[in-house]
Design an enzyme around this catalytic site. Structure first.
Site, PDB file in Angstrom:
ATOM      1  N   HIS A  56       0.857  -1.178   0.000  1.00 23.65           N
ATOM      2  CA  HIS A  56       0.000   0.000   0.000  1.00 23.65           C
ATOM      3  C   HIS A  56       0.898   1.234   0.000  1.00 23.65           C
ATOM      4  O   HIS A  56       1.184   1.800   1.060  1.00 23.65           O
ATOM      5  CB  HIS A  56      -0.905  -0.021   1.235  1.00 23.65           C
ATOM      6  CG  HIS A  56      -1.917   1.081   1.267  1.00 23.65           C
ATOM      7  ND1 HIS A  56      -3.070   1.011   2.007  1.00 23.65           N
ATOM      8  CD2 HIS A  56      -1.954   2.294   0.661  1.00 23.65           C
ATOM      9  CE1 HIS A  56      -3.762   2.116   1.860  1.00 23.65           C
ATOM     10  NE2 HIS A  56      -3.104   2.918   1.053  1.00 23.65           N
ATOM     11  N   GLU A  61      -2.636  -1.612  -3.211  1.00 23.87           N
ATOM     12  CA  GLU A  61      -3.659  -0.870  -2.492  1.00 23.87           C
ATOM     13  C   GLU A  61      -3.374   0.628  -2.562  1.00 23.87           C
ATOM     14  O   GLU A  61      -2.221   1.049  -2.622  1.00 23.87           O
ATOM     15  CB  GLU A  61      -3.685  -1.286  -1.019  1.00 23.87           C
ATOM     16  CG  GLU A  61      -4.011  -2.734  -0.783  1.00 23.87           C
ATOM     17  CD  GLU A  61      -4.072  -3.086   0.691  1.00 23.87           C
ATOM     18  OE1 GLU A  61      -4.603  -4.163   1.013  1.00 23.87           O
ATOM     19  OE2 GLU A  61      -3.586  -2.289   1.519  1.00 23.87           O
ATOM     20  N   HIS A 112      -6.671  -6.550   7.903  1.00 20.65           N
ATOM     21  CA  HIS A 112      -6.330  -5.542   8.897  1.00 20.65           C
ATOM     22  C   HIS A 112      -6.396  -6.164  10.289  1.00 20.65           C
ATOM     23  O   HIS A 112      -7.463  -6.544  10.759  1.00 20.65           O
ATOM     24  CB  HIS A 112      -7.218  -4.295   8.848  1.00 20.65           C
ATOM     25  CG  HIS A 112      -6.518  -3.094   9.425  1.00 20.65           C
ATOM     26  ND1 HIS A 112      -5.713  -2.267   8.677  1.00 20.65           N
ATOM     27  CD2 HIS A 112      -6.464  -2.620  10.693  1.00 20.65           C
ATOM     28  CE1 HIS A 112      -5.216  -1.316   9.447  1.00 20.65           C
ATOM     29  NE2 HIS A 112      -5.646  -1.518  10.683  1.00 20.65           N
TER      30      HIS A 112
END
Length: 249
Positions: free
Chosen positions: A43, A73, A200
């Site tokens: 990310h 991401e 997450h």
């Protein structure tokens, strides 16, 4: 089968803390793939606090050479700036198998919420269309309980369930309510023709319970916990431990 994509952002955090080249992100990603991980996630953020643009391209090449998924991401609405060409430009160059759209701002320490699909449906539809034209499967970061009809209307292929609230509830010994909500959301996604990813704060401690209770999870993206656990056990052993959870749930 649920597949494991390892997020190697934290390797870049360690590297950047000294401003040199070690630990090497590509070497770490290769170790994860050699241990059996099914893909790699990163990310990159506009401030380059961890993954940089050059890392994205190097990891794209690595994952292509292994024939595995590269999941990129980012916030597609964040404007380009020095050192960050923008999410669409990164995808156009790296051609990840999956582009996961996340509504994080510059000031966020980490991603902590999904999109408001009703409010952002039209804006997301344009972003999704552009990314799918590049050949990317598109996933949208989603809170449990989100409006999945609006998410599906964007044209996205999948959602990624933001599992932070589940992990917090699991740690406090009260996961049942959160699991029921996540399971309901996963079933709603399937009813709207969307696949389900999750990520997450998932860890070896809480992953098995999540996958037993939440149906149709195609992919988990795990970074922070996995890299932390690997400090003690090593990357190979830690990746294999996660794969055992996926196989044995």
């Amino acid at each position: 089968m649920t597949v494991l994509s390892v997020n190697v952002n934290k390797i870049a955090v360690l590297r950047n803390s000294r401003g040199a080249h070690d630990p090497d992100v590509v070497t770490a990603a290769r170790a994860c793939l050699d241990a059996g991980a099914h893909g790699i996630t990163v990310h990159p953020r506009p401030d380059a606090r961890h993954i940089r643009t050059d890392d994205v391209f190097a990891l794209a090449e690595l994952t292509r050479s292994y024939g595995v998924e590269f999941n990129l991401e980012g916030n597609p609405f964040a404007p380009p700036r020095d050192g960050y060409p923008g999410f669409h430009a990164l995808c156009a160059e790296a051609r990840p198998a999956q582009a996961t759209l996340v509504p994080d701002g510059d000031g966020q320490l980490t991603s902590d919420h999904g999109f408001d699909f009703v409010r952002e449906r039209d804006a997301l539809r344009e972003q999704v269309s552009t990314l799918k034209a590049l050949g990317c499967r598109v996933s949208l970061f989603a809170d449990a309980g989100a409006d999945l009809s609006a998410a599906a209307a964007s044209g996205a292929d999948r959602i990624e369930l933001y599992t932070g609230p589940y992990a917090e509830a699991y740690a406090s010994g009260s996961a049942d309510t959160q699991l029921a909500l996540f399971a309901e959301t996963a079933r709603a996604a399937a009813a709207h023709g969307m696949g389900v990813n999750a990520g997450h704060d998932l860890s070896q401690a809480n992953l098995g319970r999540f996958l037993r209770d939440v149906p149709n999870v195609l992919e988990v993206s795990i970074g922070h916990a996995l890299i932390g656990e690997a400090l003690y056990a090593g990357l190979e052993a830690t990746v294999k431990a996660y794969l055992a959870i996926l196989d044995g749930r």
